[in-house]
Design an enzyme around this catalytic site. Structure first.
Site, short mmCIF file in Angstrom:
data_model
loop_
_atom_site.label_atom_id
_atom_site.label_comp_id
_atom_site.label_asym_id
_atom_site.label_seq_id
_atom_site.Cartn_x
_atom_site.Cartn_y
_atom_site.Cartn_z
N ASN A 11 73.77 31.26 48.56
CA ASN A 11 72.52 31.72 47.97
C ASN A 11 72.85 33.00 47.20
O ASN A 11 73.09 34.04 47.81
CB ASN A 11 71.50 31.99 49.09
N LYS A 13 70.97 34.73 45.36
CA LYS A 13 69.83 35.66 45.28
C LYS A 13 69.71 36.21 43.84
O LYS A 13 69.99 35.48 42.90
CB LYS A 13 69.99 36.77 46.33
N HIS A 97 62.72 31.07 52.22
CA HIS A 97 63.68 32.11 52.59
C HIS A 97 62.92 33.34 53.11
O HIS A 97 61.84 33.67 52.61
CB HIS A 97 64.55 32.49 51.38
N GLU A 99 63.28 36.38 52.60
CA GLU A 99 62.95 37.39 51.58
C GLU A 99 61.69 37.00 50.83
O GLU A 99 60.91 37.86 50.41
CB GLU A 99 64.15 37.60 50.64
N GLU A 169 67.99 31.35 59.81
CA GLU A 169 68.48 32.65 59.37
C GLU A 169 67.70 33.74 60.11
O GLU A 169 66.59 34.10 59.69
CB GLU A 169 68.28 32.82 57.87
N GLY A 175 72.17 40.24 55.62
CA GLY A 175 72.62 41.40 54.84
C GLY A 175 72.88 42.63 55.68
O GLY A 175 73.00 43.74 55.15
N SER A 215 74.89 37.13 57.52
CA SER A 215 76.19 37.82 57.60
C SER A 215 77.35 36.88 57.98
O SER A 215 78.24 37.27 58.73
CB SER A 215 76.11 39.01 58.56
P1 13P Z 1 73.90 37.39 53.96
O1 13P Z 1 74.99 36.36 54.10
O2 13P Z 1 74.15 38.36 52.84
O3 13P Z 1 73.58 38.04 55.26
O4 13P Z 1 72.56 36.61 53.50
C1 13P Z 1 72.17 35.48 54.20
C2 13P Z 1 71.09 34.81 53.44
O5 13P Z 1 69.99 35.33 53.32
C3 13P Z 1 71.38 33.53 52.80
O6 13P Z 1 70.22 32.90 52.37
#
Ligand code: 13P
Length: 253
Positions: A11, A13, A97, A99, A169, A175, A215
Protein backbone atom coordinates in the site's frame (compact mmCIF):
# COMPACT_ATOMS: atom_id res chain seq x y z
CA UNK A 1 2.37 -21.76 6.91
CA UNK A 2 -1.07 -22.13 5.39
CA UNK A 3 -1.95 -23.98 2.20
CA UNK A 4 -3.45 -20.83 0.73
CA UNK A 5 -1.31 -18.97 -1.83
CA UNK A 6 0.29 -16.09 0.06
CA UNK A 7 -0.41 -12.53 -1.06
CA UNK A 8 2.15 -9.82 -0.38
CA UNK A 9 0.55 -6.44 -1.03
CA UNK A 10 2.10 -2.99 -0.99
CA UNK A 11 0.00 0.00 0.00
CA UNK A 12 1.90 3.01 -1.27
CA UNK A 13 -0.49 5.43 0.44
CA UNK A 14 0.12 9.08 -0.61
CA UNK A 15 3.63 8.50 -1.91
CA UNK A 16 5.24 8.70 -5.36
CA UNK A 17 4.32 10.77 -8.40
CA UNK A 18 3.42 8.97 -11.62
CA UNK A 19 7.01 8.80 -12.86
CA UNK A 20 8.34 7.69 -9.46
CA UNK A 21 5.66 5.01 -9.27
CA UNK A 22 6.50 3.74 -12.77
CA UNK A 23 10.19 3.58 -11.88
CA UNK A 24 9.51 1.61 -8.70
CA UNK A 25 7.04 -0.71 -10.45
CA UNK A 26 9.62 -1.39 -13.17
CA UNK A 27 12.29 -2.28 -10.65
CA UNK A 28 9.92 -4.45 -8.69
CA UNK A 29 8.79 -6.25 -11.81
CA UNK A 30 12.35 -7.34 -12.48
CA UNK A 31 13.05 -8.22 -8.85
CA UNK A 32 10.02 -10.46 -8.36
CA UNK A 33 9.83 -11.94 -11.85
CA UNK A 34 10.96 -15.33 -10.52
CA UNK A 35 8.25 -15.75 -7.93
CA UNK A 36 5.44 -18.15 -8.69
CA UNK A 37 4.40 -19.33 -5.26
CA UNK A 38 3.48 -15.88 -3.97
CA UNK A 39 1.00 -13.38 -5.38
CA UNK A 40 2.13 -9.77 -5.41
CA UNK A 41 0.00 -6.63 -5.52
CA UNK A 42 0.85 -2.94 -5.34
CA UNK A 43 -1.54 -0.07 -4.73
CA UNK A 44 -0.17 3.28 -5.94
CA UNK A 45 -2.05 6.54 -5.69
CA UNK A 46 -4.89 7.18 -8.20
CA UNK A 47 -2.93 9.45 -10.50
CA UNK A 48 -0.29 6.77 -11.07
CA UNK A 49 -2.64 3.83 -11.67
CA UNK A 50 -2.93 3.95 -15.43
CA UNK A 51 0.80 4.43 -16.01
CA UNK A 52 1.72 1.69 -13.56
CA UNK A 53 -0.81 -0.63 -15.22
CA UNK A 54 1.08 -0.20 -18.51
CA UNK A 55 4.36 -0.96 -16.75
CA UNK A 56 2.96 -4.12 -15.13
CA UNK A 57 1.42 -5.56 -18.31
CA UNK A 58 2.49 -9.18 -18.72
CA UNK A 59 4.08 -9.26 -15.25
CA UNK A 60 3.04 -11.29 -12.21
CA UNK A 61 2.22 -8.16 -10.18
CA UNK A 62 -1.42 -7.17 -9.72
CA UNK A 63 -2.54 -3.57 -9.46
CA UNK A 64 -4.80 -2.23 -6.73
CA UNK A 65 -6.32 1.11 -5.78
CA UNK A 66 -6.49 2.45 -2.24
CA UNK A 67 -10.21 3.29 -2.12
CA UNK A 68 -13.27 3.84 -4.29
CA UNK A 69 -16.72 5.37 -4.16
CA UNK A 70 -19.76 3.12 -4.45
CA UNK A 71 -21.82 5.10 -6.95
CA UNK A 72 -21.30 4.30 -10.62
CA UNK A 73 -21.14 7.91 -11.78
CA UNK A 74 -22.61 11.33 -11.07
CA UNK A 75 -22.08 14.57 -9.25
CA UNK A 76 -19.60 13.31 -6.63
CA UNK A 77 -16.67 15.69 -6.96
CA UNK A 78 -13.35 14.11 -6.13
CA UNK A 79 -14.60 10.52 -6.10
CA UNK A 80 -13.77 7.56 -8.29
CA UNK A 81 -15.88 4.51 -9.19
CA UNK A 82 -15.04 0.83 -9.36
CA UNK A 83 -15.62 0.87 -13.12
CA UNK A 84 -13.05 3.67 -13.48
CA UNK A 85 -10.53 1.69 -11.44
CA UNK A 86 -11.06 -1.45 -13.48
CA UNK A 87 -10.70 0.65 -16.64
CA UNK A 88 -7.38 2.04 -15.35
CA UNK A 89 -6.12 -1.53 -14.97
CA UNK A 90 -6.88 -2.43 -11.36
CA UNK A 91 -7.85 -5.91 -10.26
CA UNK A 92 -7.85 -5.15 -6.52
CA UNK A 93 -8.97 -2.33 -4.25
CA UNK A 94 -8.16 -1.65 -0.61
CA UNK A 95 -11.32 -0.82 1.34
CA UNK A 96 -11.77 0.42 4.91
CA UNK A 97 -8.14 1.18 5.66
CA UNK A 98 -7.78 2.54 9.19
CA UNK A 99 -6.42 5.83 7.85
CA UNK A 100 -9.67 6.27 5.91
CA UNK A 101 -11.66 5.35 9.01
CA UNK A 102 -9.59 7.71 11.17
CA UNK A 103 -9.17 10.77 8.93
CA UNK A 104 -11.89 10.58 6.27
CA UNK A 105 -15.05 9.47 8.04
CA UNK A 106 -15.12 5.89 6.75
CA UNK A 107 -17.66 3.79 8.67
CA UNK A 108 -18.60 0.13 8.61
CA UNK A 109 -21.63 1.11 6.56
CA UNK A 110 -19.62 2.94 3.87
CA UNK A 111 -17.16 0.06 3.86
CA UNK A 112 -20.03 -2.31 3.17
CA UNK A 113 -21.26 -0.19 0.26
CA UNK A 114 -17.76 0.00 -1.18
CA UNK A 115 -17.21 -3.75 -0.92
CA UNK A 116 -20.46 -4.35 -2.81
CA UNK A 117 -19.50 -1.87 -5.52
CA UNK A 118 -16.08 -3.46 -5.94
CA UNK A 119 -17.50 -6.98 -6.18
CA UNK A 120 -20.10 -5.84 -8.70
CA UNK A 121 -17.29 -4.73 -11.01
CA UNK A 122 -15.20 -7.84 -10.36
CA UNK A 123 -12.58 -6.02 -8.33
CA UNK A 124 -11.10 -7.96 -5.44
CA UNK A 125 -11.67 -6.05 -2.21
CA UNK A 126 -8.87 -6.04 0.33
CA UNK A 127 -11.11 -5.45 3.33
CA UNK A 128 -9.20 -3.82 6.21
CA UNK A 129 -10.11 -4.19 9.86
CA UNK A 130 -8.26 -3.60 13.09
CA UNK A 131 -8.51 -2.31 16.63
CA UNK A 132 -6.88 0.77 18.18
CA UNK A 133 -4.42 0.63 21.04
CA UNK A 134 -7.04 1.80 23.53
CA UNK A 135 -9.44 -0.88 22.35
CA UNK A 136 -6.79 -3.59 22.68
CA UNK A 137 -5.83 -2.41 26.15
CA UNK A 138 -9.49 -2.41 27.18
CA UNK A 139 -9.81 -6.04 26.04
CA UNK A 140 -12.15 -5.07 23.20
CA UNK A 141 -10.15 -6.42 20.26
CA UNK A 142 -12.47 -9.30 19.39
CA UNK A 143 -15.69 -7.34 19.85
CA UNK A 144 -14.36 -4.52 17.65
CA UNK A 145 -13.32 -6.97 14.93
CA UNK A 146 -16.60 -8.85 15.23
CA UNK A 147 -18.54 -5.66 14.51
CA UNK A 148 -16.25 -4.55 11.69
CA UNK A 149 -16.56 -7.93 9.95
CA UNK A 150 -20.31 -8.36 10.45
CA UNK A 151 -21.17 -4.81 9.39
CA UNK A 152 -18.61 -4.59 6.61
CA UNK A 153 -19.89 -7.80 5.02
CA UNK A 154 -23.56 -7.24 5.88
CA UNK A 155 -26.12 -8.72 3.49
CA UNK A 156 -23.44 -10.42 1.43
CA UNK A 157 -23.51 -14.18 0.89
CA UNK A 158 -20.85 -16.79 0.39
CA UNK A 159 -21.43 -16.68 -3.38
CA UNK A 160 -20.78 -12.92 -3.54
CA UNK A 161 -17.45 -13.01 -1.81
CA UNK A 162 -15.25 -14.92 -4.23
CA UNK A 163 -11.71 -13.68 -4.02
CA UNK A 164 -12.30 -11.33 -1.09
CA UNK A 165 -9.17 -10.73 0.96
CA UNK A 166 -9.25 -9.61 4.59
CA UNK A 167 -6.41 -7.53 6.03
CA UNK A 168 -6.02 -7.40 9.79
CA UNK A 169 -4.14 -4.21 10.60
CA UNK A 170 -3.99 -3.33 14.29
CA UNK A 171 -3.99 0.48 14.28
CA UNK A 172 -1.30 0.59 16.97
CA UNK A 173 1.09 -1.30 14.69
CA UNK A 174 0.70 0.85 11.58
CA UNK A 175 3.73 3.01 10.85
CA UNK A 176 4.88 2.70 14.46
CA UNK A 177 7.55 0.03 14.15
CA UNK A 178 5.54 -1.88 16.77
CA UNK A 179 4.58 -5.15 15.08
CA UNK A 180 2.06 -7.51 16.64
CA UNK A 181 3.84 -10.61 17.87
CA UNK A 182 3.24 -13.60 15.70
CA UNK A 183 1.19 -15.13 18.49
CA UNK A 184 -1.01 -12.03 18.66
CA UNK A 185 -1.42 -12.09 14.87
CA UNK A 186 -2.24 -15.81 14.84
CA UNK A 187 -4.75 -15.53 17.67
CA UNK A 188 -6.53 -12.66 15.97
CA UNK A 189 -6.46 -14.22 12.50
CA UNK A 190 -7.87 -17.44 14.00
CA UNK A 191 -10.68 -15.43 15.55
CA UNK A 192 -11.45 -13.70 12.24
CA UNK A 193 -11.43 -17.00 10.33
CA UNK A 194 -13.80 -18.64 12.85
CA UNK A 195 -16.13 -15.69 12.58
CA UNK A 196 -16.09 -15.97 8.78
CA UNK A 197 -16.86 -19.65 9.14
CA UNK A 198 -19.87 -18.84 11.33
CA UNK A 199 -21.10 -16.24 8.86
CA UNK A 200 -20.29 -17.84 5.51
CA UNK A 201 -19.45 -21.49 6.13
CA UNK A 202 -16.40 -23.67 6.22
CA UNK A 203 -15.51 -23.69 2.50
CA UNK A 204 -15.23 -19.90 2.44
CA UNK A 205 -13.33 -19.73 5.72
CA UNK A 206 -10.94 -22.35 4.38
CA UNK A 207 -9.96 -20.37 1.29
CA UNK A 208 -10.22 -16.73 2.35
CA UNK A 209 -6.85 -15.08 2.75
CA UNK A 210 -6.22 -13.03 5.86
CA UNK A 211 -3.26 -10.68 5.56
CA UNK A 212 -1.45 -9.11 8.47
CA UNK A 213 -0.51 -5.42 8.25
CA UNK A 214 1.40 -3.15 10.61
CA UNK A 215 5.16 -2.56 10.49
CA UNK A 216 5.89 -5.68 8.43
CA UNK A 217 9.60 -5.63 7.54
CA UNK A 218 12.11 -8.06 6.04
CA UNK A 219 13.25 -9.09 9.52
CA UNK A 220 9.82 -10.04 10.87
CA UNK A 221 7.91 -11.24 7.81
CA UNK A 222 9.02 -14.84 7.93
CA UNK A 223 8.03 -15.40 11.55
CA UNK A 224 4.59 -13.96 10.84
CA UNK A 225 4.16 -15.98 7.66
CA UNK A 226 4.94 -19.20 9.50
CA UNK A 227 1.70 -18.92 11.46
CA UNK A 228 -1.10 -21.13 10.11
CA UNK A 229 -3.71 -18.38 9.70
CA UNK A 230 -1.45 -15.65 8.33
CA UNK A 231 -1.77 -15.74 4.54
CA UNK A 232 0.22 -12.70 3.57
CA UNK A 233 0.99 -9.12 4.40
CA UNK A 234 -0.34 -5.66 3.63
CA UNK A 235 2.71 -3.45 3.79
CA UNK A 236 3.04 0.32 3.97
CA UNK A 237 6.48 1.79 4.62
CA UNK A 238 8.51 -1.25 3.60
CA UNK A 239 6.70 -1.49 0.25
CA UNK A 240 8.01 1.85 -1.03
CA UNK A 241 11.51 0.64 -1.80
CA UNK A 242 11.44 -2.14 -4.43
CA UNK A 243 14.51 -3.94 -3.00
CA UNK A 244 13.02 -4.06 0.49
CA UNK A 245 9.60 -5.05 -0.77
CA UNK A 246 11.06 -7.85 -2.89
CA UNK A 247 12.64 -9.28 0.29
CA UNK A 248 9.13 -9.56 1.71
CA UNK A 249 7.95 -11.32 -1.43
CA UNK A 250 10.79 -13.82 -1.07
CA UNK A 251 10.14 -14.28 2.65
CA UNK A 252 10.59 -18.00 2.33
CA UNK A 253 14.02 -18.03 0.68
P1 13P B 1 3.22 0.12 7.72
O1 13P B 1 3.73 -1.14 7.07
O2 13P B 1 3.94 1.35 7.28
O3 13P B 1 3.10 -0.03 9.19
O4 13P B 1 1.71 0.35 7.17
C1 13P B 1 0.81 -0.70 7.20
C2 13P B 1 -0.39 -0.32 6.43
O5 13P B 1 -1.14 0.56 6.82
C3 13P B 1 -0.63 -0.99 5.15
O6 13P B 1 -1.91 -0.75 4.67
Amino acid sequence: MSSRTPLIAGNWKMHKTGSQAVEAANQLRILVEATRAVEVMIAPTYTALYQVAQTLKGSNIALGAQDLYWEKQGAFTGEISSEMLADAGCSHVIIGHSERRQFFGETDETVNRKIRAALADNLIPVFCIGESETQREAGETFSVLDKQVRDGLKDLGFGDLTGLVVAYEPVWAIGTGKTATREQAQETHRFIRSLLETLFGKPFAGVVRILYGGSVKPDNVRALMEMPDVDGALVGGASLDPETFSKLVFFND
